[in-house]
Write an enzyme that holds these catalytic residues in place. Structure first.
Site, PDB file in Angstrom:
ATOM      1  N   HIS A 275     -21.058 -84.635  51.806  1.00 34.79           N
ATOM      2  CA  HIS A 275     -21.847 -84.714  53.042  1.00 34.79           C
ATOM      3  C   HIS A 275     -20.989 -84.330  54.251  1.00 34.79           C
ATOM      4  O   HIS A 275     -21.399 -83.509  55.087  1.00 34.79           O
ATOM      5  CB  HIS A 275     -22.392 -86.136  53.221  1.00 34.79           C
ATOM      6  N   GLU A 276     -19.789 -84.923  54.332  1.00 27.65           N
ATOM      7  CA  GLU A 276     -18.912 -84.637  55.470  1.00 27.65           C
ATOM      8  C   GLU A 276     -18.494 -83.167  55.493  1.00 27.65           C
ATOM      9  O   GLU A 276     -18.393 -82.547  56.558  1.00 27.65           O
ATOM     10  CB  GLU A 276     -17.680 -85.541  55.431  1.00 27.65           C
TER      11      GLU A 276
END
Length: 416
Positions: A275-276
């Site tokens: 996600h990051e």
């Protein structure tokens, strides 16, 4: 002026009472009946005590947020006369205009810091009372001191540039100042991972070599120019969990809090890191900067007109000489604070869009919706975060989709 200030106090009292009733008495965190007993229902992965604490903490934080902004505005209005006295003191101490500016910024920033310190200290004690914070009082004061010094330095630079631009182009300063702000934002974003963050935290290479290899493999697939993964000692400050990728260009850093390493399984950590990395791969940092620059263009134009109107109509009441008077700077700060609060829904709406895109990117990279669901269940549990929020809070404070929305998305991904 006494009647004016009395009116403000009465208005704030009514506003505060309304918020207290809403946040402390309202039914704010219910979930749809159809979701009761499902994986999105906090009762399936949190204890009743944890749910109660999470909701109570959210109420307190939201109340503090909505009360602190008008309090800050009231303090700024009340200090306009004090700002004139500070300007006189600075003029008596120094002849050089630059040194007068430095003295004024230091005095005014110190006073604001002291007056608003109780809010920071209250939130610090609240986090301790709810078992989230492990920060000692010494560490609190150390961080606060660093914040103050960085704030004074940054404010001095900004005020120096602002006064120079205002003197050079009194009728177009908003445009030129906006243009100057762009490289300043990029510079701060670039140096943050390697200069600012290490002032507060101790970064070390990730010790888990197997996990490091898996994360770097994800980074390579995401075209992130990183050959190192860092873990940061956040357990000295908090029990909460988090991870991030920040910086731009070659300064990009992949960072995990040591708390997330202790509390999440490797597959759960990989979905969080994917996600990051999605933020970097899809250039969300640049999109965020561009969106902020666009909003600031409108903001600077509005601030220019509001600043000029305020000084021309009411400046003489406090003894303000004109737009370039040091004592007028609190007026500009007041206007910026109002616009920042008013623009929060637009900024958060944009943020929620790119956060959802990062979730979609994580699923594309890992294909593991089950691990993502477990990760966000742990995040809700460890960070004492309600799975849903009332609309008002989501508009003004919700930079991410709610945990309920994210869990449902990952579940739908698994079903597909």
């Amino acid at each position: 002026m006494k009647r004016f200030y009395m009116g403000l106090v009465v208005a704030f009292g009514v506003y505060a009472l309304t918020l207290i009733v809403y946040f402390l008495k309202g039914d704010l965190f219910h979930i749809p009946y159809a979701l009761i007993g499902t994986i999105a229902d906090p009762h399936t992965f949190m204890t009743t005590q944890e749910i109660t604490k999470a909701e109570s903490l959210s109420r307190i934080r939201s109340l503090a947020y909505f009360l602190s902004t008008p309090l800050q505005l009231g303090v700024l209005l009340a200090l306009l006369g004090v700002a004139v006295r500070f300007r006189r003191v600075a003029e008596k101490l120094f002849r050089a205009s630059f040194l007068q500016m430095v003295a004024f910024v230091l005095l005014f920033t110190l006073l604001m810091d002291v007056l608003l310190l109780p809010i920071d200290y209250f939130l610090f004690k609240i986090d301790q009372a709810y078992g989230l914070s492990t920060e000692t009082l010494a560490l609190f004061w150390s961080d606060h001191g660093k914040d103050f010094l960085i704030n004074v330095l940054g404010t001095t630079v900004i005020v120096w540039i602002f006064r120079g631009v205002l003197k050079w182009s009194p009728n177009r300063w908003w445009l030129w100042f906006w243009l100057v702000s762009i490289p300043l934002i990029l510079f701060v974003t670039f140096i943050q991972p390697v200069v600012l963050d290490p002032l507060y935290h101790d970064f070390q290479p990730l010790q888990n070599q197997e996990l490091k290899a898996q994360i770097l493999q994800l980074a390579a697939q995401s075209h992130i120019p990183a050959d190192q993964v860092y873990e940061v000692n956040m357990s000295e400050r908090t029990h909460t969990i988090n991870a991030y990728v920040n910086g731009i260009g070659g300064n990009a850093r992949i960072v995990l809090w040591d708390t997330i390493l202790k509390k999440l399984q490797p597959d759960e950590i990989l979905t969080v890191m994917a996600h990051e990395m999605g933020h970097y791969a899809e250039r969300h940092i640049y999109l965020g900067i561009a969106y902020g620059i666009l909003l600031s263009f409108i903001g600077f134009w509005l601030a220019f007109h509001a600043y000029r109107l305020f000084i021309r109509r009411w400046g003489s009441i406090w003894g303000i000489r004109g737009e370039n008077d040091l004592a007028a700077l609190p007026i500009l700060l007041l206007i910026v604070t109002i616009m920042s609060f008013a623009s929060a829904p637009a900024q958060n709406a944009f943020s929620r869009v790119i956060e959802h895109r990062a979730d979609a990117y994580a699923m594309k990279m890992t294909g593991d919706g089950s691990a993502a669901i477990r990760a966000f269940q742990h995040i809700a549990k460890e960070n004492l975060s309600p799975v849903t929020q009332p609309k008002l809070v989501q508009w003004f404070r919700g930079s991410h989709p709610t945990i309920l929305e994210r869990i449902l998305y990952f579940e739908q991904f698994d079903k597909r």
